[in-house]
Scaffold this active site. Structure first.
Site, mmCIF file in Angstrom:
data_model
loop_
_atom_site.group_PDB
_atom_site.id
_atom_site.type_symbol
_atom_site.label_atom_id
_atom_site.label_comp_id
_atom_site.label_asym_id
_atom_site.label_seq_id
_atom_site.Cartn_x
_atom_site.Cartn_y
_atom_site.Cartn_z
ATOM 1 N N GLU A 22 3.098 -0.103 -2.744
ATOM 2 C CA GLU A 22 2.213 -0.913 -1.784
ATOM 3 C C GLU A 22 0.999 -0.299 -1.536
ATOM 4 O O GLU A 22 1.072 0.948 -1.497
ATOM 5 C CB GLU A 22 2.922 -1.530 -0.608
ATOM 6 C CG GLU A 22 2.521 -2.781 -0.139
ATOM 7 C CD GLU A 22 2.990 -3.834 -0.994
ATOM 8 O OE1 GLU A 22 2.184 -4.264 -1.699
ATOM 9 O OE2 GLU A 22 4.029 -4.473 -0.859
ATOM 10 N N HIS A 23 -0.076 -0.746 -1.730
ATOM 11 C CA HIS A 23 -1.442 -0.164 -1.123
ATOM 12 C C HIS A 23 -1.880 1.011 -2.520
ATOM 13 O O HIS A 23 -2.352 1.779 -2.168
ATOM 14 C CB HIS A 23 -1.553 0.542 0.007
ATOM 15 C CG HIS A 23 -2.003 -0.808 1.029
ATOM 16 N ND1 HIS A 23 -2.976 -1.090 1.386
ATOM 17 C CD2 HIS A 23 -1.045 -1.573 1.601
ATOM 18 C CE1 HIS A 23 -2.866 -2.152 2.332
ATOM 19 N NE2 HIS A 23 -1.680 -2.385 2.336
ATOM 20 N N GLY A 112 1.521 -13.057 3.058
ATOM 21 C CA GLY A 112 1.697 -11.825 2.133
ATOM 22 C C GLY A 112 2.289 -12.299 0.827
ATOM 23 O O GLY A 112 2.846 -11.366 0.058
ATOM 24 N N SER A 115 -0.941 -16.491 -1.554
ATOM 25 C CA SER A 115 -1.329 -17.820 -1.616
ATOM 26 C C SER A 115 -3.050 -17.739 -2.203
ATOM 27 O O SER A 115 -3.230 -18.726 -3.252
ATOM 28 C CB SER A 115 -1.303 -18.846 -0.586
ATOM 29 O OG SER A 115 -1.997 -18.004 0.713
ATOM 30 N N GLU A 148 -12.510 -12.710 -4.696
ATOM 31 C CA GLU A 148 -11.939 -12.376 -3.493
ATOM 32 C C GLU A 148 -12.819 -11.141 -2.717
ATOM 33 O O GLU A 148 -12.990 -11.485 -1.706
ATOM 34 C CB GLU A 148 -10.449 -11.776 -3.980
ATOM 35 C CG GLU A 148 -9.881 -11.308 -2.604
ATOM 36 C CD GLU A 148 -8.633 -12.326 -2.078
ATOM 37 O OE1 GLU A 148 -8.211 -13.277 -3.003
ATOM 38 O OE2 GLU A 148 -8.100 -12.031 -1.077
ATOM 39 N N ASP A 160 -2.349 -8.822 -7.473
ATOM 40 C CA ASP A 160 -1.943 -10.158 -6.987
ATOM 41 C C ASP A 160 -2.165 -11.002 -8.259
ATOM 42 O O ASP A 160 -1.592 -11.994 -8.559
ATOM 43 C CB ASP A 160 -2.572 -10.816 -5.739
ATOM 44 C CG ASP A 160 -2.145 -9.739 -4.587
ATOM 45 O OD1 ASP A 160 -1.056 -9.000 -4.802
ATOM 46 O OD2 ASP A 160 -2.798 -9.972 -3.487
ATOM 47 N N TYR A 210 -7.577 -3.402 5.937
ATOM 48 C CA TYR A 210 -7.554 -3.167 4.430
ATOM 49 C C TYR A 210 -8.709 -2.339 3.762
ATOM 50 O O TYR A 210 -8.496 -1.566 3.138
ATOM 51 C CB TYR A 210 -7.382 -4.580 3.655
ATOM 52 C CG TYR A 210 -7.063 -4.397 2.358
ATOM 53 C CD1 TYR A 210 -5.464 -4.626 1.736
ATOM 54 C CD2 TYR A 210 -7.794 -4.355 1.118
ATOM 55 C CE1 TYR A 210 -5.258 -4.503 0.422
ATOM 56 C CE2 TYR A 210 -7.517 -4.123 -0.075
ATOM 57 C CZ TYR A 210 -6.321 -4.264 -0.440
ATOM 58 O OH TYR A 210 -5.927 -4.088 -1.854
HETATM 59 C C1 GLA Z 1 -2.919 -7.278 -0.914
HETATM 60 C C2 GLA Z 1 -4.131 -7.010 -2.196
HETATM 61 C C3 GLA Z 1 -3.332 -6.352 -3.347
HETATM 62 C C4 GLA Z 1 -2.568 -5.055 -2.791
HETATM 63 C C5 GLA Z 1 -1.712 -5.333 -1.681
HETATM 64 C C6 GLA Z 1 -0.863 -4.177 -1.027
HETATM 65 O O1 GLA Z 1 -1.828 -8.146 -1.522
HETATM 66 O O2 GLA Z 1 -4.599 -8.176 -2.389
HETATM 67 O O3 GLA Z 1 -4.310 -6.136 -4.307
HETATM 68 O O4 GLA Z 1 -3.564 -4.108 -2.372
HETATM 69 O O5 GLA Z 1 -2.451 -6.090 -0.579
HETATM 70 O O6 GLA Z 1 -0.238 -3.518 -1.989
#
Ligand code: GLA
Length: 372
Positions: A22-23, A112, A115, A148, A160, A210
């Protein structure tokens, strides 16, 4: 607009989970996501005009704009569509003509499970087909990400959109976000299942924080690459190297960098654990990931922490962690199949007592990427 009208094509665009990593996508790291069987359905037809009309059944709302006027809207979901058309125009000018679009979804919004990427990639794939534009999958992934960034304002990574387009039934994608190379990893957790628990909270810090995290990672990297100029991304930096910078970075920036570096390694360890069928280790990595996201990266929230902590009471749960960008949304849990119902019943009561909010469980089946 009516779902029974006739349409030229129907697109099914899935949400995604991320098992671990994640991240790290915007830090050139490895992620382990999968597309799921919950989807947005988009029906498209040409309308032989210069405007587009889009109707969303879930929010019972419709908008019409002229293609000569692709400005940012004050209504967020419009921007996903407007942004995608804008960026298709950048790559392939004047290829998108007037169309009608009917949208229906069983993908929970703002939870999360992405969508937003499902909507962006679904519309991009659909328009590509409807108007025979000739975009490649990678162009669709990148232009959806650009939409986005610019129209929605989240400076997201590629995970994503990549997963929505490239997902494969019953497989996780081990994606290297630096090179865009990926392999598919067959999933068979035996008696264990993945279950999402939706906190049903979505704190409005999500977008602003973020982008702040992304900036903090860049700050860390400036200092690190001044000494190690062959290292380009935070995920190229091993945890021991990050530790050399403990006194050169502020505590906060140091913690962010250490989390990212370790999380990237956890993804690779998780793949090894899956391949040798070692679900205990996989579960422990999920818990470690959550701890880092909560304490070092600080993108969790009370509701997510509560669910993960609660899950530790049960031997039948091997691991749990928050999933996605954070500040709300879902936890992902690896649970023995015979315990799923008991857990849901018990944890829902505990969650309601604590926060006066209903929890929504989501059973996960790993599905294919966007389909026409
Ligand atoms: C969101 C972002 C992704 C990713 C996640 C965290 O979903 O769209 O690109 O950074 O957070 O892993």
């Amino acid at each position: 607009m009516n779902k029974n009208d006739s349409y030229d094509l129907v697109i099914k665009s899935p949400g995604r989970i991320n098992l671990i990593g994640e991240h790290v996508d915007y830090n050139g790291g490895h992620v382990l996501p999968a597309a799921i069987d919950k989807k947005i359905t988009l029906k498209l037809k040409k309308n032989n005009s210069t405007h587009i009309t889009v109707y969303s059944k879930n929010i019972d709302s419709e908008f019409t704009i002229d293609l000569s006027n692709l400005n940012r809207s004050s209504i967020e979901w419009h921007n996903y569509i407007i942004g995608v058309i804008y960026y298709i125009n950048v790559l392939k000018p004047n290829t998108v003509k007037g169309f009608d679009c009917y949208i229906d979804s069983n993908l929970p919004l703002g939870s999360g499970v992405s969508s937003s990427a499902a909507l962006e990639c679904g519309i991009a794939k659909g328009l590509n087909e409807l108007f025979n534009i000739g975009l490649t999958d990678l162009e669709i992934i990148n232009l959806s990400k650009d939409a986005e960034h610019t129209m929605v304002g989240t400076k997201c990574g590629i995970m994503d959109q990549f997963t929505v387009v490239k997902g494969k039934k019953d497989h996780l994608l081990l994606l290297n976000c630096k090179t865009n190379d990926y392999e598919t990893i067959k999933v068979n957790f035996g008696d264990y299942k993945l279950v999402l628990l939706n906190t049903n909270v979505s704190h409005n810090l999500a977008t602003s924080e973020y982008n702040v995290r992304r900036g903090e990672c860049e700050t860390a990297m400036k200092t690190i690459s001044a000494k190690y100029n062959d290292l380009q991304y935070l995920c190229d930096v091993k945890p021991d190297v990050v530790k050399e910078f403990k006194n050169l970075l502020s505590e906060k920036i140091y913690n962010r960098a250490l989390f990212v570096s370790k999380e990237n390694q956890r993804t690779l360890k998780a793949v090894e654990a899956i391949q040798r069928n070692d679900l205990q280790t996989l579960g422990a990595l999920l818990y470690k990931s959550h701890e880092g996201l909560s304490k070092l990266y600080e993108v969790s929230c009370t509701e997510l922490d509560f669910l993960v902590e609660y899950s530790k009471k049960f031997d039948q749960i091997l691991g749990a962690r928050m999933m996605g960008g954070g500040f709300g949304g879902c936890t992902i849990n690896l649970i023995h199949k015979d315990f799923v119902e008991n857990l849901i019943e018990e944890i829902s009561i505990a969650y309601r007592n604590e926060f006066s909010i209903d929890l929504t469980p989501i059973a996960i089946h790993i599905g294919d990427g966007v389909k026409i």
